[in-house]
Design an enzyme around this catalytic site. Structure first.
Site, PDB file in Angstrom:
ATOM      1  CB  SER A 234      13.175   4.138  -3.207  1.00  0.00           C
ATOM      2  OG  SER A 234      12.242   4.428  -4.589  1.00  0.00           O
TER       3      SER A 234
ATOM      4  CE1 TYR B 242      17.178   7.351  -4.928  1.00  0.00           C
ATOM      5  CE2 TYR B 242      15.386   6.150  -6.167  1.00  0.00           C
ATOM      6  CZ  TYR B 242      15.774   6.760  -5.149  1.00  0.00           C
ATOM      7  OH  TYR B 242      14.895   7.310  -4.071  1.00  0.00           O
TER       8      TYR B 242
END
Length: 265
Positions: free
Chosen positions: A130, A143
């Site tokens: 990501s 995250y």
């Protein structure tokens, strides 16, 4: 056949889209995920082989490796985010779960399948991380930390495999709109999940990311895309997002209209 491709997190979203794309490109695809029912649906649609596996279970991952005769491409896609709380108030259990799936799950599967990837003419490891793997933001501590660790795993693996015919590729998407990612992160709050994408003209789709995976994998074996960052046009950076019309559209008369936008003097 183009070879055997194993895709984790294949029951929905980017994983399912990658299964579809690689199957279309001629790969014998092995679709891996926890949810057996959803996995079987993807398999029926694509002709992929479904292997229900929880990648946080070391024994299950070993059995996955034992069930395979070959692996030319591994797509480490399984992962996800839980919660959007600050570091001060975040759940340790959420952080543990994110590390267990995103980082340790990727490590387990990569270790288990590396002997197969080293065989033959050469293998390819693709890890879907990501933009959170290199940029932090408020409410994304757990995250982002997990994706930073996954990025470090990928970078280190490439160094350690230097001299072997195994490519190590990282695909880092920005804003992707799927059915489950934001909903899971926000604990099922559909209104909050929808608000994340409100007014964003064409966020990325799972198919867009799958196309990037196919592009990177489809290049000649001597070509390695170390790190591919892909964002929607509306997202210039993690914190720079345009909300409003952006892409040309045809009106009811079939005439293409340019979005109106005020520019600073």
């Amino acid at each position: 056949m183009a070879g055997t491709a194993v895709v984790t997190g294949a029951s929905s979203g980017i994983g399912a889209a990658t299964v579809r794309r690689l199957a279309k490109d001629g790969y014998d695809v092995v679709a891996v995920a926890r949810r057996a029912d959803r996995l079987r649906e993807v398999a029926r649609e694509t002709g992929a082989r479904a292997l229900p596996v929880d990648i946080t279970d070391a024994g299950a991952v070993r059995r996955l490796a034992d069930a395979l005769d070959a692996c030319d491409v591994l797509v480490n896609n399984a992962g996800g985010a839980l919660g959007a709380e600050s570091v001060a108030t975040a759940s340790v259990d959420d952080w543990e779960r994110m590390f267990s799936v995103n980082v340790l799950g990727t490590l387990r599967v990569t270790q288990a399948l590396l002997p197969l990837l080293r065989q033959g003419a050469g293998g390819t490891v693709v890890t879907i991380t990501s933009t959170a793997a290199f940029t932090t933001y408020e409410g994304g501590g757990g995250y982002s930390a997990a994706k930073h660790a996954e990025h470090a795993l990928s970078e280190t693996l490439r160094l350690e495999l230097c001299g072997e015919p195994v490519r190590v590729i990282e695909v880092a998407p920005g804003m992707v709109k799927t059915d489950e990612f934001a909903l899971n992160r926000l604990r099922g709050d559909a209104a909050k999940a929808a608000a994340l994408y409100e007014g964003v003209d064409h966020p990325l789709t799972a198919d867009d990311v799958a196309a990037c995976v196919a592009l990177a994998v489809g290049l000649p074996q001597h070509v390695n895309i170390d790190h591919l960052v892909v964002r929607p046009l509306a997202q210039a950076a993690q914190h720079r997002l345009h909300r409003g019309p952006l892409i040309h559209r045809k009106n009811e008369h079939g005439i293409e209209e340019r979005p109106t936008r005020e520019f600073p003097a």
